[in-house]
Design a protein around this motif. Structure first.
Motif, PDB file in Angstrom:
ATOM      1  N   SER A 176     -38.997 -67.336 -14.506  1.00 25.46           N
ATOM      2  CA  SER A 176     -37.820 -66.832 -15.205  1.00 25.46           C
ATOM      3  C   SER A 176     -36.570 -67.095 -14.380  1.00 25.46           C
ATOM      4  O   SER A 176     -36.584 -66.956 -13.150  1.00 25.46           O
ATOM      5  CB  SER A 176     -37.954 -65.323 -15.452  1.00 25.46           C
ATOM      6  OG  SER A 176     -39.097 -65.052 -16.240  1.00 25.46           O
TER       7      SER A 176
ATOM      8  N   SER B  92     -42.839 -63.227 -12.298  1.00 25.29           N
ATOM      9  CA  SER B  92     -42.888 -63.750 -13.665  1.00 25.29           C
ATOM     10  C   SER B  92     -43.380 -65.194 -13.709  1.00 25.29           C
ATOM     11  O   SER B  92     -42.984 -66.023 -12.887  1.00 25.29           O
ATOM     12  CB  SER B  92     -41.480 -63.681 -14.269  1.00 25.29           C
ATOM     13  OG  SER B  92     -41.407 -64.428 -15.460  1.00 25.29           O
TER      14      SER B  92
ATOM     15  N   ARG C 266     -44.607 -68.203 -17.038  1.00 24.00           N
ATOM     16  CA  ARG C 266     -44.594 -68.439 -18.484  1.00 24.00           C
ATOM     17  C   ARG C 266     -45.770 -69.312 -18.927  1.00 24.00           C
ATOM     18  O   ARG C 266     -45.720 -69.951 -19.974  1.00 24.00           O
ATOM     19  CB  ARG C 266     -43.255 -69.058 -18.906  1.00 24.00           C
ATOM     20  CG  ARG C 266     -42.087 -68.101 -18.740  1.00 24.00           C
ATOM     21  CD  ARG C 266     -40.773 -68.695 -19.217  1.00 24.00           C
ATOM     22  NE  ARG C 266     -39.675 -67.774 -19.009  1.00 24.00           N
ATOM     23  CZ  ARG C 266     -39.243 -66.878 -19.896  1.00 24.00           C
ATOM     24  NH1 ARG C 266     -39.834 -66.798 -21.070  1.00 24.00           N
ATOM     25  NH2 ARG C 266     -38.232 -66.065 -19.632  1.00 24.00           N
TER      26      ARG C 266
ATOM     27  N   SER D 154     -37.734 -61.666 -24.432  1.00 24.78           N
ATOM     28  CA  SER D 154     -38.614 -62.811 -24.176  1.00 24.78           C
ATOM     29  C   SER D 154     -39.902 -62.721 -24.983  1.00 24.78           C
ATOM     30  O   SER D 154     -40.712 -63.663 -24.969  1.00 24.78           O
ATOM     31  CB  SER D 154     -38.961 -62.910 -22.681  1.00 24.78           C
ATOM     32  OG  SER D 154     -37.820 -63.197 -21.914  1.00 24.78           O
TER      33      SER D 154
ATOM     34  N   THR E 136     -43.594 -64.489 -24.239  1.00 21.45           N
ATOM     35  CA  THR E 136     -43.541 -65.757 -23.498  1.00 21.45           C
ATOM     36  C   THR E 136     -43.464 -65.541 -21.997  1.00 21.45           C
ATOM     37  O   THR E 136     -43.755 -66.453 -21.223  1.00 21.45           O
ATOM     38  CB  THR E 136     -42.318 -66.581 -23.936  1.00 21.45           C
ATOM     39  OG1 THR E 136     -41.107 -65.891 -23.577  1.00 21.45           O
ATOM     40  CG2 THR E 136     -42.336 -66.842 -25.429  1.00 21.45           C
ATOM     41  N   GLU E 137     -43.095 -64.363 -21.583  1.00 20.75           N
ATOM     42  CA  GLU E 137     -42.924 -64.073 -20.159  1.00 20.75           C
ATOM     43  C   GLU E 137     -44.072 -63.185 -19.696  1.00 20.75           C
ATOM     44  O   GLU E 137     -44.349 -62.150 -20.303  1.00 20.75           O
ATOM     45  CB  GLU E 137     -41.578 -63.371 -19.937  1.00 20.75           C
ATOM     46  CG  GLU E 137     -41.123 -63.340 -18.503  1.00 20.75           C
ATOM     47  CD  GLU E 137     -39.681 -62.844 -18.372  1.00 20.75           C
ATOM     48  OE1 GLU E 137     -39.153 -62.900 -17.259  1.00 20.75           O
ATOM     49  OE2 GLU E 137     -39.099 -62.409 -19.388  1.00 20.75           O
ATOM     50  N   LYS E 138     -44.738 -63.602 -18.614  1.00 26.32           N
ATOM     51  CA  LYS E 138     -45.937 -62.896 -18.148  1.00 26.32           C
ATOM     52  C   LYS E 138     -45.683 -62.311 -16.758  1.00 26.32           C
ATOM     53  O   LYS E 138     -45.364 -63.026 -15.825  1.00 26.32           O
ATOM     54  CB  LYS E 138     -47.125 -63.847 -18.060  1.00 26.32           C
ATOM     55  CG  LYS E 138     -47.283 -64.815 -19.239  1.00 26.32           C
ATOM     56  CD  LYS E 138     -47.750 -64.134 -20.492  1.00 26.32           C
ATOM     57  CE  LYS E 138     -48.040 -65.158 -21.590  1.00 26.32           C
ATOM     58  NZ  LYS E 138     -48.482 -64.530 -22.846  1.00 26.32           N
TER      59      LYS E 138
END
Length: 496
Positions: free
Chosen positions: A368, A402, A404, A452, A455-457
């Motif tokens: 990110s 983070s 993705r 987000s 889509t953001e992990k």
């Protein structure tokens, strides 16, 4: 300690390359390790069993549709139905505590205390019971961005009555859950809530009122926190013997040079976080630097009074000393320099400080744009908090990495991040004498990450959001963190 003389004495203190090495000292036996989540991000069940609508429910269903892929938290991780599985994951990790938030709208569908939802009360009682049965301490946040929509339609944080409404909600929580919950946090992340929700309108409720609405939001948030603290202190503390804290979201603001103006600009950025949102709860008022800065700019802009609302003398007394523990959400660092030609007409938290901020290209990137890996920043921030707030008790309430990737299970960069940040926290405790009592990793599992979407992990467990079962799968980082908790150590061999 918000005077210019103090900040110049502070200057820029840097660490040697030796500090890049992992700290091999074991964490104290009473140091708490945990993980965190938040209600809207994991629960789902958005309209089940009498739950009311909150501002994120309203946004994702009615627009504007600003969420990636038009994702919603309608089901999220389905923790409303799968909380026992979540607790099993927590038990496997060996955490001391679990930080979660209560959905105000699940307890009070209209936001007001005249109508209590029994199913909502039972859900959180069941979750807390399951945690306690497995030796896990509940760490409960009362407000994690999910304002009941009916209260928002009356102005939300911009309505002075919010202080009473929140107090009623907090009292209900203390009454129903306080015999089993010793650790309370009132509000999560005032910058994200006020500046992004009521200032530049990038998060719900998307109110665009830079330099005015966002500061009213902050004032009422401070007073609402104090109201909850006093209710707990007067009615519940003697029996329940718990604590009431507040969670601030803060980067470390590093001066880009040793020039006096850049050192001053970096301190101004810090004061626009801590002087607005922690100083009132400890010392009773906004910091002098922030008050003078906003008053000066307001006068230049033709306002008859400062855009930053003042606390009355009575409010200052009510606020002072209402913070049992500082909750710190910290992820990254920025460089700061003074603006050569500040825009005299600009208004708002991000411009009133008259400082530029950016990220060094030399810093490791994450998945990110907002997060660079700068481990030494957390040590500097912790020492600054110690020096400015008389070594107040701190718990790290969020910190994480983070990516993705659709399904990254061997997440070595996340492990590196956790290890290096924990090492700097240990350095701050050992070498700088900072009173840090615990660390809470964000997050137990991948979840709905606001605009987000999915889509953001940031989880240490993968969640398959394409599966109706919302299958959880352990990542390498979960195994690493499990070992750290078990050994209380970051190295293969720890020193006492």
């Amino acid at each position: 300690m918000d005077q210019l003389a103090v900040l110049i004495c502070f200057t820029v203190f840097t660490f040697t390359t030796a500090d890049d090495a992992v700290n091999t000292k074991a964490f104290p036996k009473d140091f708490k390790f945990g993980v965190a989540t938040a209600s809207y991000q994991i629960e789902g069940g958005w309209n089940e069993d009498g739950k009311g609508e909150n501002i994120w429910d309203h946004l994702v269903h009615n627009g504007p549709f600003i969420i990636k892929h038009n994702d919603t938290g309608d089901i999220a991780c389905d923790s409303y139905h799968k909380y026992k599985e979540d607790v099993r994951m927590l038990k496997d990790l060996g955490v001391n505590h679990y930080r979660f938030s209560i959905s105000w709208s699940r307890l009070l569908p209209t936001g007001f205390a005249n109508k209590v939802n029994p199913a909502g009360v039972q859900y959180y009682k069941s979750l807390i019971k399951e945690l306690k049965a497995n030796g896990i301490e509940p760490f409960v946040t009362l407000y994690h961005w999910d304002m009941p929509q009916p209260i928002q339609e009356l102005g939300g944080f911009l309505n002075d009555n919010f202080v009473d409404w929140f107090g009623d909600y907090a009292e209900l929580c203390f009454k129903h859950f306080g015999d089993e919950v010793s650790n309370w946090l009132t509000f999560n992340e005032p910058i994200s809530t006020c500046q992004q929700g009521y200032g530049n309108a990038v998060k719900a409720p998307l109110i665009h009122s830079p330099g005015i609405g966002e500061y009213i939001c902050g004032k009422n948030m401070m007073l609402a926190h104090a109201r909850a603290w006093h209710i707990y202190n007067d009615k519940f503390r003697s029996k329940q013997k718990g604590s009431v804290g507040f969670v601030v979201d803060s980067l470390w603001y590093e001066p880009s040079s040793n020039k006096t103006e850049d050192v001053h600009a970096a301190e101004m950025k810090r004061q626009f976080v801590w002087g607005l949102y922690i100083n009132p709860l400890i010392n009773g008022d906004h910091s002098t630097m922030v008050k003078e800065q906003i008053a000066r700019r307001s006068k230049q802009q033709g306002f008859k009074r400062s855009r930053l609302p003042e606390f009355t003398e009575k409010e200052q007394k009510y606020l002072k000393g209402t913070l049992d523990v500082i909750g710190l959400n910290h992820y990254s660092t920025v460089l700061v320099s003074a603006q050569e030609k500040p825009d005299p007409s600009a208004m708002g938290f991000f411009v009133d400080c008259e400082a530029n901020e950016w990220k060094s290209d030399d810093w490791e990137k994450s998945g990110s744009d907002w997060l660079r890996v700068v481990p030494w920043g957390i040590r500097k921030l912790l020492k600054w908090i110690k020096d400015n707030f008389n070594n107040h008790k701190i718990i790290i309430t969020e910190n994480g990495y983070s990516d993705r990737e659709p399904k990254l299970l061997k997440d070595d960069r996340r492990i590196h991040y956790i290890k290096s940040y924990l090492s700097n926290i240990r350095d701050a405790m050992e070498k700088d004498g900072v009173n840090v009592i615990g660390y809470t990793l964000w997050s137990l599992m991948d979840n709905f990450e606001w605009t987000s979407g999915y889509t953001e992990k940031l989880g240490i467990h993968h969640v398959d959001f394409n599966s109706s079962n919302r299958t959880r799968t352990k990542k390498s980082s979960a195994e690493f963190y499990k070992k750290v908790i078990a050994t209380r150590c970051l190295a293969e061999k720890c020193t006492a």
